[in-house]
Design a protein around this motif. Structure first.
Motif, PDB file in Angstrom:
ATOM      1  N   THR A 220      39.160  34.827  46.242  1.00 38.81           N
ATOM      2  CA  THR A 220      40.537  35.211  45.925  1.00 38.81           C
ATOM      3  C   THR A 220      41.358  34.012  45.487  1.00 38.81           C
ATOM      4  OG1 THR A 220      40.428  36.999  47.549  1.00 38.81           O
ATOM      5  CG2 THR A 220      42.617  36.344  46.784  1.00 38.81           C
ATOM      6  N   THR A 222      44.597  32.023  45.195  1.00 35.70           N
ATOM      7  CA  THR A 222      45.756  32.033  46.101  1.00 35.70           C
ATOM      8  C   THR A 222      46.949  31.212  45.609  1.00 35.70           C
ATOM      9  OG1 THR A 222      44.587  30.310  47.385  1.00 35.70           O
ATOM     10  CG2 THR A 222      44.480  32.576  48.205  1.00 35.70           C
ATOM     11  N   LYS A 300      46.185  35.478  38.352  1.00 36.97           N
ATOM     12  CA  LYS A 300      47.310  35.228  39.248  1.00 36.97           C
ATOM     13  C   LYS A 300      46.849  35.217  40.711  1.00 36.97           C
ATOM     14  CE  LYS A 300      50.218  35.498  35.765  1.00 36.97           C
ATOM     15  NZ  LYS A 300      50.837  34.272  35.211  1.00 36.97           N
ATOM     16  N   ALA A 301      47.719  34.713  41.572  1.00 37.49           N
ATOM     17  CA  ALA A 301      47.455  34.742  43.010  1.00 37.49           C
ATOM     18  C   ALA A 301      47.217  36.180  43.444  1.00 37.49           C
ATOM     19  CB  ALA A 301      48.625  34.129  43.777  1.00 37.49           C
ATOM     20  N   GLY A 302      46.165  36.364  44.216  1.00 33.72           N
ATOM     21  CA  GLY A 302      45.796  37.700  44.661  1.00 33.72           C
ATOM     22  C   GLY A 302      44.638  38.305  43.895  1.00 33.72           C
ATOM     23  N   ASP A 303      44.315  37.748  42.725  1.00 33.29           N
ATOM     24  CA  ASP A 303      43.184  38.247  41.938  1.00 33.29           C
ATOM     25  C   ASP A 303      41.865  37.813  42.565  1.00 33.29           C
ATOM     26  OD1 ASP A 303      44.820  39.446  40.085  1.00 33.29           O
ATOM     27  OD2 ASP A 303      44.703  37.805  38.626  1.00 33.29           O
ATOM     28  N   ASP A 304      40.941  38.750  42.676  1.00 36.56           N
ATOM     29  CA  ASP A 304      39.587  38.430  43.112  1.00 36.56           C
ATOM     30  C   ASP A 304      38.733  38.110  41.895  1.00 36.56           C
ATOM     31  OD1 ASP A 304      40.106  38.837  45.810  1.00 36.56           O
ATOM     32  OD2 ASP A 304      39.662  40.974  45.696  1.00 36.56           O
TER      33      ASP A 304
END
Length: 399
Positions: A220, A222, A300-304
């Motif tokens: 992920t 972050t 973006k932050a949160g993308d796996d």
């Protein structure tokens, strides 16, 4: 008059002579003096003004679009990093071609996309069948930086017909990613987005030949800022990526143009499907901040994400090409156009696999083919326009 299409290829080093020769060869493939469109691409080693003058000495004032390429290929010719060039000429009473351009790409990609799409919409060109877009891959800057194609096409997508067949290629003329230029009618320009709208009694379809498969578990993201990925799983990105190579000793200096991250837009826990992935390549690293610099700023932050590896599979390529042809039914096949990532060429795959050569063999000489090697290729993923890496986008025009 039935639609006629002629294709020419040249490796002459003299730029004017090359343009003249390649256009003359293309014209020999049609039985008409009327030209409705000229598509032309040449290696960045050429003087673009002299090359265009040579093409224009044969094609005169026909609408013209094209630019720099790291290599080109036709049905029987394939070359990169020499003085290769190609021209396609179209003559038709039933197919319409309209060309557009919008400047300012290096200043504001989103605004350029809005401007280009608005021009197309306001032109009311009629029964649109296909849309091809060409843009400079690299900004006019030192060091070289990518134009963010994600912003360009996010903007266009808010205006253009969602159902239109779409493909695009980022133009760059050498492997060092320094030479960029574009041809629009009689001008040599740069930092534009250009569009070709195809309409009339025809159909355009395409298929995307994906070149990556996942080779790691999900991690992920972050912390990001623009194209910079600072942290993955709340740790410095470079350290995490190094660990993801499963024991292989890969230094941070090797990450640019080697590390590719993919985001699965399909079933995260199902069988991975190539066509569900949006992949982004690492352009550079910031060792001090232990960050990845990606080609586009859309992770973006949160993308796996997963580490992706290049996988050139000819069986898969044949399946996609067969499916594209079957979809045409009883329509007459007119022209193949292939936007191919330079990373799929033999010098970069680490073996004997030559992607474009296999496309040549599959098509044979039955239907005209022209293609160019690109710095970025663009098509639709789940009906959304997405810039990709390590892919080829094969377009087929029929009537």
């Amino acid at each position: 008059m039935p639609t006629q299409i002629g294709v020419g290829f040249s490796k002459k080093a003299d730029s004017f002579a090359a343009g003249q020769q390649v256009a003359t060869k293309a014209m020999a493939g049609i039985n008409s003096s009327t030209i409705d469109l000229v598509l032309t691409f040449c290696n960045g080693k050429h003087d673009p003004h002299q090359f265009l003058a040579g093409v224009r000495s044969v094609t005169f004032n026909a609408p013209l679009l094209g630019g720099a390429a790291m290599g080109v290929f036709t049905n029987s010719d394939l070359s990169y990093e020499e003085y290769e060039s190609s021209v396609t000429v179209f003559s038709s009473d039933t197919i319409q071609f309209k060309i557009f351009r919008e400047p300012g790409l290096d200043k504001d990609e989103y605004a350029t996309g809005i401007g280009l799409a608005t021009q197309i919409k306001n032109a009311d060109v009629g029964d649109d069948r296909g849309l091809l877009v060409f843009y400079d891959t690299i900004k006019n800057s030192v060091p070289a930086r990518y134009n963010h194609s994600t912003s360009l096409f996010d903007a266009m997508e808010t205006i253009i017909d969602k159902n239109i067949c779409f493909a695009a290629g980022g133009m760059v003329g050498d492997l060092q990613r320094m030479q960029c230029f574009q041809f629009f009618n009689d001008e040599v320009i740069s930092q534009h987005a250009m569009a070709l709208v195809i309409g009339g009694k025809c159909q355009m379809r395409n298929t995307t030949i994906h070149g990556c498969r996942p080779s790691s578990s999900y991690k992920t993201i972050t912390k990001t800022e623009g194209p910079m990925i600072y942290e993955i799983d709340n740790r410095p990105a470079l350290e995490v990526i190094q660990e993801m190579f499963a024991g292989k000793k890969v230094s941070w200096d090797e990450f640019p143009f080697f590390v590719t991250l993919g985001r699965n837009k399909g079933d995260k826990y199902g069988e991975p499907k190539r066509e569900d992935y949006v992949n982004r390549m690492c352009l550079a690293v910031d060792k001090e901040k232990k960050a990845l610099v990606m080609t586009n700023p859309d992770f973006k932050a949160g993308d796996d994400v997963q580490i992706m590896h290049i996988n050139i599979d000819f069986d898969y390529l044949h399946q996609e090409m067969d499916a594209l042809k079957i979809a045409t039914g009883n329509e007459k096949l007119l022209y193949y156009f292939y936007i191919d990532c330079i990373g799929r060429a033999k010098p970069f795959t680490g073996g004997d696999l030559e992607d474009a050569a296999e496309v040549q063999r599959k098509i044979d000489n039955k239907i005209p083919l022209m293609g160019f090697y690109t710095g970025a290729e663009v098509s639709k993923v789940q009906n959304e326009i997405r810039s990709m890496v390590w892919t080829g986008v094969l377009c087929l025009l029929t009537e």
